[in-house]
Write a protein that holds these residues in place. Structure first.
Motif, PDB file in Angstrom:
ATOM      1  N   TRP A 149      10.510 -13.831   1.321  1.00  0.00           N
ATOM      2  CA  TRP A 149      10.295 -12.585   0.854  1.00  0.00           C
ATOM      3  C   TRP A 149      11.376 -11.584   0.684  1.00  0.00           C
ATOM      4  CZ3 TRP A 149       6.864  -8.215   3.682  1.00  0.00           C
ATOM      5  CH2 TRP A 149       6.761  -7.113   2.645  1.00  0.00           C
ATOM      6  N   ASN A 208       2.491  -8.251  -9.308  1.00  0.00           N
ATOM      7  CA  ASN A 208       1.467  -8.472  -8.143  1.00  0.00           C
ATOM      8  C   ASN A 208       0.455  -9.333  -8.855  1.00  0.00           C
ATOM      9  OD1 ASN A 208      -0.209  -8.053  -6.102  1.00  0.00           O
ATOM     10  ND2 ASN A 208      -0.630  -5.957  -6.497  1.00  0.00           N
ATOM     11  N   SER A 242       2.813   4.401   3.483  1.00  0.00           N
ATOM     12  CA  SER A 242       3.241   3.409   4.676  1.00  0.00           C
ATOM     13  C   SER A 242       2.742   4.286   6.113  1.00  0.00           C
ATOM     14  CB  SER A 242       4.657   2.879   4.848  1.00  0.00           C
ATOM     15  OG  SER A 242       5.355   4.041   5.386  1.00  0.00           O
ATOM     16  N   ARG A 247       6.817  -4.052  -2.499  1.00  0.00           N
ATOM     17  CA  ARG A 247       5.459  -3.913  -1.767  1.00  0.00           C
ATOM     18  C   ARG A 247       4.947  -5.558  -1.271  1.00  0.00           C
ATOM     19  NH1 ARG A 247       1.347  -2.587  -5.605  1.00  0.00           N
ATOM     20  NH2 ARG A 247       0.145  -1.738  -3.918  1.00  0.00           N
ATOM     21  N   ARG A 248       4.502  -5.291   0.173  1.00  0.00           N
ATOM     22  CA  ARG A 248       3.920  -6.320   0.780  1.00  0.00           C
ATOM     23  C   ARG A 248       2.453  -7.114   0.113  1.00  0.00           C
ATOM     24  NH1 ARG A 248       4.380  -8.143   6.137  1.00  0.00           N
ATOM     25  NH2 ARG A 248       5.119  -6.106   6.662  1.00  0.00           N
ATOM     26  N   LYS A 274       0.632  -2.825   2.685  1.00  0.00           N
ATOM     27  CA  LYS A 274       1.253  -3.276   1.448  1.00  0.00           C
ATOM     28  C   LYS A 274       2.518  -2.204   1.060  1.00  0.00           C
ATOM     29  CE  LYS A 274      -2.200  -5.092  -1.723  1.00  0.00           C
ATOM     30  NZ  LYS A 274      -3.107  -4.498  -2.577  1.00  0.00           N
ATOM     31  N   ARG A 291      12.826  -7.982  -0.449  1.00  0.00           N
ATOM     32  CA  ARG A 291      12.329  -6.621  -0.392  1.00  0.00           C
ATOM     33  C   ARG A 291      13.212  -5.518  -1.199  1.00  0.00           C
ATOM     34  NH1 ARG A 291       8.020  -4.007   4.147  1.00  0.00           N
ATOM     35  NH2 ARG A 291       6.738  -3.105   2.430  1.00  0.00           N
ATOM     36  N   THR A 306       3.102 -12.478  -0.766  1.00  0.00           N
ATOM     37  CA  THR A 306       4.222 -12.419   0.344  1.00  0.00           C
ATOM     38  C   THR A 306       3.551 -13.625   1.407  1.00  0.00           C
ATOM     39  OG1 THR A 306       3.584 -10.548   1.528  1.00  0.00           O
ATOM     40  CG2 THR A 306       5.001 -10.281  -0.370  1.00  0.00           C
ATOM     41  N   GLU A 307       2.084 -13.761   1.558  1.00  0.00           N
ATOM     42  CA  GLU A 307       1.648 -14.521   2.528  1.00  0.00           C
ATOM     43  C   GLU A 307       1.948 -16.036   2.217  1.00  0.00           C
ATOM     44  OE1 GLU A 307      -2.247 -13.622   3.077  1.00  0.00           O
ATOM     45  OE2 GLU A 307      -2.071 -11.508   3.019  1.00  0.00           O
ATOM     46  N   VAL A 349       5.653   0.620   0.993  1.00  0.00           N
ATOM     47  CA  VAL A 349       7.182   0.534   1.608  1.00  0.00           C
ATOM     48  C   VAL A 349       7.255   1.739   1.795  1.00  0.00           C
ATOM     49  CG1 VAL A 349       9.227  -0.025   0.624  1.00  0.00           C
ATOM     50  CG2 VAL A 349       7.439  -0.811  -0.705  1.00  0.00           C
TER      51      VAL A 349
END
Lengths: 376, 528
Positions: free
Chosen positions: B60, B20, B450, B49-50, B483, B62, B54-55, B485
């Motif tokens: 991406w 991250n 989530s 995780r987002r 973010k 997962r 990832t932007e 999952v």
């Protein structure tokens, strides 16, 4: 590519390479063209126009940061026209905010009124928090101008001091855009932009909300880029002046990137941290490296060796503590063998500390039971 | 890292996994983001995780937790099937290719989708993008290593780099991002149970003889010592009698904290040397106060192997001393005189016994640091490793099968837990928690959930929950974050209250001895 091209700047024939701007050529040859909005590593915007120069044959003065060098150009960087333009720019900037350093002029009631107004808006009787560490102030001295030439304009937006780490003072913002570039082009956090239009222009975060409610991650790149007192570290604002501090360059002690930092020291306390413009970080830092220095001078720091007796610690001298540790280590080593002992060294300490720790483990305790938290 | 930080910005494709980066290596992440935003570099993020990066990603992927070998083998399979491997690199620089080919044969995108949850077509697209790039760089962090298959995961990434020839030149490489300022240096200096400085094996008699001569001692042990994660159980069983812990806080950082605490209590003698009275120091028989980085002269070696100076800016508080001084004094008091005039004198000794540091002096790194290996005073340092050949000569492909994580979800513990750091805190918080503003941004432990899971359990943002694993239970607040999952909780491990490591599984990677912090099974209940 023709590397042998030349132009003439202030009467000197100077070589340059294709694609270089007039500012780059000047800097390479140690000619000082002042800048405000120019930020290394980002696209020149030419917005402040303080770097204007006179180029023979050009209709207007040209911004040196955004004008490419052309062979045969004849450039003046401090001609009367140039100085006149710079003085005008500076006078406009100085009149448009709470620039309450002595450069505003100091001989009549208007000065007193102005200071009182600024003190009221600042909530402080101090002069500007970056007095002595301000590019605008430097240039005002250099070109001998004050803000009195134009009527003072009122501060449009109040100081934003609800954030941790950073105080935003829009009254001192000259809208050079360096913070926007630092955020979007250097750190690429994309948290702040120009907002509104014309005289209402303001640097805004997330639909004009405080930084703490935006995408801002408080890296402080904008603070370091700000040439004036618009973005200032919250800690030490007013209480730390540059002439009271000494800078020591060292390596950051958080993650493994190894950013080069300056610790700013006042009275044996670290009071501020800035990024050094060197690899690997080239001036950038993160929120921990820039603002997480309070542990150094924390009152919770251990100051004396401690020995536990009946479940509680008491202070001890080094002699007593070292004798006790050496005696117990020796007993355990000699009774059970070094392999019944272990050392956890530290990824936070220096190489020298680690080297001595492993040498001690191996040469004195006679075991290879040494490890550290690389795995954790 | 095989390559440098600046080098990342020159890559055409950057594959980041188990990192991250924007929170844990923020300054380094800027090189990645700039490459993507301004240079048109393509970014492949492989992370459940987002995360923020990832932007910026072109792809991406997962994966399910603990399925890294599977997706990497899947990529290798695709690259071979598409004949996009770097045949020349494989022929000239590697061995073991046939065995690799055999193993990855069954890792078809469809088979891999079944294990990882990564859609087959996404895996194919990402694999082709990476293999087809002029230069491709791989960045990874603890999301790769903190698994029982951590070593396998790293070897698999090396397979990917070798198969595509993305090694040994600018913009390529296998680049672990080191999480602690001097974790690289602590390893280089031999702060490991199996090696002296510069990874010289303790089991090698010739090396032991060399060190005996250098140190003026006899009888250096050639037996490989205990890893940190082995010392704790041995302390528990009573085999280990004494521990000397310097600048570490295992009572927050280790897996299965309840067990760690009991283990330390079993010791006959515990010495802790630190800058604060940490959770671990409170258990000690003797606490020795040390100087912090701002009070020291010395060097750190960063994640790109750059040896850089540390300089004293302020004096240490009270009686606290340099760590090396304390250790050397203990040695002297034990009858082995260890006297150094300064950290520079120690560094000169390091250079003598450490081939990769042999050419480094304080004078040479006064301006900017040097990348090791730097064997002689004339050597310019080595920013990029493996340019001509690997350390062992040819690069060895490892044929590796995927194995599942040690703990799986079941009816009793139906959710996965994964752990990590936050931007505003650092490791066990010993340092960062002294800054009020950092605490304002990240005041306490929480469980990231989530919105789907929150609905399932009838939870709202801010609710108190109990999270329990087979090893312990903690109370934390719920944070519903994008973010997260589905089916997985994330809890930061910084906090002693609501400590994630009360829950984590101490199952170890058999080679590295790293615990599986990134996967365990938990259940949650709304706190009464």
């Amino acid at each position: 590519m023709n590397a042998q091209q030349t132009l003439v700047m202030n009467g000197r024939e100077l070589s340059f390479e294709n694609g270089q701007t007039l500012l780059e050529v000047a800097r390479r040859h140690h000619i000082d063209i002042p800048t405000l909005c120019h930020l290394k590593g980002t696209m020149p915007t030419g917005s402040c126009r303080i770097c204007v120069v006179e180029v023979e044959g050009a209709q207007t003065l040209l911004a040196a940061c955004a004008t490419r060098a052309v062979a045969g150009m004849k450039v003046q960087t401090e001609s009367a026209e140039v100085v006149k333009a710079r003085r005008m720019i500076l006078q406009l900037m100085l009149s448009s905010g709470n620039h309450n350093c002595a450069i505003r002029g100091s001989n009549d009631q208007e000065w007193t009124d102005f200071q009182l107004k600024v003190h009221g808006e600042d909530g402080s009787a101090e002069l500007c928090p970056v007095w002595g560490d301000c590019r605008l102030q430097d240039l005002a001295y250099r070109y001998q101008v004050s803000g009195q030439h134009f009527a003072a304009t009122p501060a449009r937006y109040p100081i934003e001091d609800v954030n941790p780490f950073i105080v935003r003072d829009f009254s001192r913002c000259i809208q050079c855009g360096r913070c926007v570039q630092a955020c979007n082009e250097v750190q690429v956090n994309n948290a702040i932009q120009f907002g509104y239009r014309g005289v209402e222009t303001k640097i805004i975060a997330a639909g004009d909300r405080p930084l703490k409610d935006s995408d801002c991650v408080f890296c402080g790149e904008c603070v370091q880029a700000c040439p004036v007192g618009a973005l200032v570290e919250k800690d030490g604002r007013y209480s730390v002046r540059p002439w009271e501090t000494q800078k020591v360059r060292t390596t950051c002690s958080y993650c493994g990137v190894g950013c080069q930092i300056y610790l700013h020291v006042k009275d044996n306390q670290v009071v501020k941290v800035t990024g050094a413009d060197l690899p690997p970080n080239n001036g950038s830092l993160c929120v921990k490296g820039r603002f997480g220095y309070h542990f150094i001078g924390s009152p919770e720091r251990l100051t004396d060796p401690l020995i536990k007796e009946n479940g509680t610690f008491r202070k001890a001298s080094w002699d007593e503590a070292l004798n006790l540790v050496a005696k117990r280590f020796k007993e355990i080593r000699d009774t059970h063998g070094g392999d019944r002992m272990g050392v956890l060294t530290s990824a936070r300490m220096t190489n020298e500390d680690n080297y001595v720790a492993q040498k001690f483990t191996r040469a004195v305790l006679k075991t290879n039971n040494i490890d550290h938290c690389a795995r954790l | 890292m095989t390559n440098t930080i600046a080098d990342i910005e020159t890559a055409d494709v950057i594959l980041i996994t188990g990192s991250n980066t924007t929170e844990n290596h923020p300054v380094l992440s800027a090189f990645v983001k700039r490459a993507a935003k301004f240079r048109g570099a393509k970014l492949i993020v492989v992370d459940p995780r987002r995360i923020k990066l990832t932007e910026f990603a072109t792809h991406w992927l997962r994966p399910n937790l603990g399925t890294d070998v599977a997706w990497i083998n899947g990529m290798l399979h695709v690259i071979l099937k598409e004949k996009m491997q770097n045949a020349e690199f494989i022929k000239n620089r590697t061995e073991g290719f046939d065995a690799l080919q055999k193993v990855v044969e069954k890792y078809t995108p469809e088979f891999v989708e079944g294990i990882t949850g990564i859609p087959a077509e996404s895996l194919v697209a990402a694999a082709k993008l990476f293999a087809g790039a002029r230069t491709g760089s791989i960045l990874y962090c603890m999301g790769i290593t903190q698994h029982i298959s951590g070593t396998d995961n790293v070897k698999s990434l090396a397979n990917l780099a070798m198969l595509t020839g993305h090694l040994g030149k600018a913009g390529t490489g296998v680049n672990p991002l080191r999480g602690q300022n001097n974790v690289q240096g602590a390893c280089d200096m031999g702060g490991l149970p199996n090696v002296y400085t510069a990874y010289q094996p303790v089991a090698d008699l010739a090396i032991a003889k060399k060190m005996e001569d250098a140190w003026g001692v006899t009888g250096l042990s050639t037996k490989i010592g205990l890893k940190a994660t082995e010392m704790i159980p041995k302390a528990h069983s009573g085999e280990l009698k004494a521990l000397y812990i310097i600048g570490e806080n295992p009572l927050v950082s280790d897996a299965d904290l309840g067990h760690v605490q009991k283990s330390l209590k079993h010791l006959d003698f515990l010495v802790v040397q630190d800058i604060f009275l940490t959770e671990t120091a409170q258990m000690a028989d003797v606490v020795l106060p040390s100087a912090c980085f701002a009070e020291k002269e010395g060097t750190f070696s960063n994640t790109e192997r750059r040896v850089q100076r540390v300089r004293r800016a302020v004096s240490p508080p009270g009686q606290s001393k340099d760590d090396w001084w304390i250790t050397a004094e203990i040695a002297t008091h034990m009858g082995y005189p260890m006297k150094y005039e300064s950290s520079q004198a120690i560094f000169e000794e390091i250079a003598k016994v450490t081939p990769s540091y042999g050419g480094i002096t304080y004078a040479r790194i006064e301006g900017v640091g040097l990348h090791w290996p730097c064997p002689t005073q004339e050597h310019p340092g080595t920013p990029i490793l493996h340019g001509q050949q690997f350390t062992r000569g040819k690069g060895l492909f490892h044929a590796i099968e995927w194995i599942p994580p040690a703990e799986q979800v079941d009816d009793e513990y139906p959710l996965f837990l994964t752990t990590g750091r936050l931007l505003y805190q650092y490791h066990t918080g010993t340092m960062t928690m002294k800054s009020a503003d950092l605490n304002e941004r990240a005041p306490e432990s929480f469980a990231e959930l989530s919105s789907t899971d929150a609905r399932k359990y009838g939870l709202r943002d801010g609710d108190q929950i109990t999270v329990a694993s087979r090893r312990g239970a903690i109370k934390v607040k719920v944070k519903i974050l994008p973010k997260a999952v589905d089916g997985t909780l994330f809890i930061p491990f910084h906090f002693a209250q609501g400590a994630a490591n009360v829950l984590t599984n101490a199952a170890l990677d058999p080679i590295s001895g790293i615990p599986e912090f990134k996967v365990c099974a938990v259940k949650i209940n709304k706190a009464a």
